[in-house]
Motif scaffolding. Sequence first.
Motif, PDB file in Angstrom:
ATOM      1  N   LYS A  91      -4.646  38.326  76.533  1.00  0.00           N
ATOM      2  CA  LYS A  91      -3.363  38.719  77.119  1.00  0.00           C
ATOM      3  C   LYS A  91      -3.236  40.223  77.338  1.00  0.00           C
ATOM      4  O   LYS A  91      -2.381  40.668  78.103  1.00  0.00           O
ATOM      5  CB  LYS A  91      -2.203  38.230  76.237  1.00  0.00           C
ATOM      6  N   ASP A 151       0.716  28.741  86.862  1.00  0.00           N
ATOM      7  CA  ASP A 151       1.725  29.269  85.950  1.00  0.00           C
ATOM      8  C   ASP A 151       1.149  29.675  84.600  1.00  0.00           C
ATOM      9  O   ASP A 151       1.883  30.086  83.697  1.00  0.00           O
ATOM     10  CB  ASP A 151       2.822  28.212  85.746  1.00  0.00           C
ATOM     11  N   CYS A 165      -3.867  32.705  86.541  1.00  0.00           N
ATOM     12  CA  CYS A 165      -2.438  33.027  86.592  1.00  0.00           C
ATOM     13  C   CYS A 165      -1.986  33.520  87.973  1.00  0.00           C
ATOM     14  O   CYS A 165      -0.801  33.457  88.294  1.00  0.00           O
ATOM     15  CB  CYS A 165      -2.100  34.081  85.542  1.00  0.00           C
ATOM     16  N   ILE A 185       9.918  26.863  77.841  1.00  0.00           N
ATOM     17  CA  ILE A 185       9.004  28.006  77.823  1.00  0.00           C
ATOM     18  C   ILE A 185       8.655  28.452  79.240  1.00  0.00           C
ATOM     19  O   ILE A 185       8.500  29.636  79.519  1.00  0.00           O
ATOM     20  CB  ILE A 185       7.721  27.694  77.007  1.00  0.00           C
ATOM     21  N   ASP A 215       1.629  31.110  73.895  1.00  0.00           N
ATOM     22  CA  ASP A 215       2.897  30.571  74.388  1.00  0.00           C
ATOM     23  C   ASP A 215       3.044  29.078  74.143  1.00  0.00           C
ATOM     24  O   ASP A 215       4.156  28.546  74.148  1.00  0.00           O
ATOM     25  CB  ASP A 215       3.013  30.816  75.894  1.00  0.00           C
ATOM     26  N   GLU A 266      11.391  30.622  80.483  1.00  0.00           N
ATOM     27  CA  GLU A 266      11.518  31.914  79.795  1.00  0.00           C
ATOM     28  C   GLU A 266      10.361  32.873  80.057  1.00  0.00           C
ATOM     29  O   GLU A 266      10.532  34.089  80.000  1.00  0.00           O
ATOM     30  CB  GLU A 266      11.616  31.679  78.282  1.00  0.00           C
ATOM     31  N   ARG A 267       9.158  32.339  80.308  1.00  0.00           N
ATOM     32  CA  ARG A 267       7.966  33.195  80.367  1.00  0.00           C
ATOM     33  C   ARG A 267       7.118  32.901  81.589  1.00  0.00           C
ATOM     34  O   ARG A 267       7.210  31.838  82.190  1.00  0.00           O
ATOM     35  CB  ARG A 267       7.107  33.010  79.102  1.00  0.00           C
ATOM     36  N   LYS A 268       6.275  33.855  81.918  1.00  0.00           N
ATOM     37  CA  LYS A 268       5.287  33.689  82.989  1.00  0.00           C
ATOM     38  C   LYS A 268       3.895  33.837  82.391  1.00  0.00           C
ATOM     39  O   LYS A 268       3.726  34.329  81.284  1.00  0.00           O
ATOM     40  CB  LYS A 268       5.506  34.732  84.083  1.00  0.00           C
ATOM     41  N   ASP A 269       2.888  33.433  83.149  1.00  0.00           N
ATOM     42  CA  ASP A 269       1.496  33.540  82.701  1.00  0.00           C
ATOM     43  C   ASP A 269       1.326  32.930  81.311  1.00  0.00           C
ATOM     44  O   ASP A 269       0.927  33.592  80.348  1.00  0.00           O
ATOM     45  CB  ASP A 269       1.033  34.996  82.710  1.00  0.00           C
ATOM     46  N   ILE A 270       1.633  31.654  81.231  1.00  0.00           N
ATOM     47  CA  ILE A 270       1.613  30.922  79.959  1.00  0.00           C
ATOM     48  C   ILE A 270       0.181  30.788  79.441  1.00  0.00           C
ATOM     49  O   ILE A 270      -0.714  30.350  80.166  1.00  0.00           O
ATOM     50  CB  ILE A 270       2.225  29.514  80.145  1.00  0.00           C
TER      51      ILE A 270
END
Length: 262
Positions: free
Chosen positions: A261, A232, A228, A14, A49, A17-21
Amino acid sequence: MGKVLTMQNRIDQIFEERKDILNIYFTAGFPSVDDTVRIAKALEEAGADMLEIGMPFSDPVADGPTIQDSSQTALENGMTIQKLFEQLENLRNEVSIPVLLMGYINPIIQFGIQRFCDKCAEVGVDGVIVPDLPMQEYLESYQSQFQAKGLHNIFLISPNTSDDRIRQIDQHSGGFIYMVSSSSITGVKTGVQDGQLEYYKRIKEMELRNKRLVGFGISDKETFDAACEFADGAIIGSAFIRQLKGDASEAGIKQFVKNIKG
């Protein structure tokens, strides 16, 4: 050392694949004993996430009143580690994002460390957070069992943690490092507190090997976004427990995540 599993841990995946979890904590068996998987599924659908499921305990030393109350309610509802694993048997038919279990070492030892690790692997748990498990004890007694089942053990650091200690934790960590935002128990605080940004900057400048998530006092979009900027992602617990206490519906959960979000 246990055997190395070739399948990538969902936590590692994860972060690639993603930012700002956004990792959201909730207590198993709260508000109702059978709510655990329903809430997990609703959170993923809402855009979370990562999930952190609390194993209720009668003496949760790191938790503030909100999570303590939810833990007490869950225990009164009959929640146990055994019941939680029974609830999670079909977890991976419902939820695809990373799932961690958060709890304290005594109930896990009573359940059986090897049995606990086996069950985590069986149901698809990706990692554990055990705030009162000393790192040295973990390395000497439990690391091989965790690693053999592909489980990341997440360590906590705080503003009072020395650089040397942080480097040591970074060396022995997998998944991510849990950055406690202040030297206190969990709970909803308003805004970004004095000194937190300096702490965030200090850790960022250390250029650690592991990813970092900020927890404790993350309660809204402002505090999430601030975390963030320097880490991360972030972990929200008490604020979501308050949401569940007031409105545990799928619509309520979806709106809560949307408010964080955007």
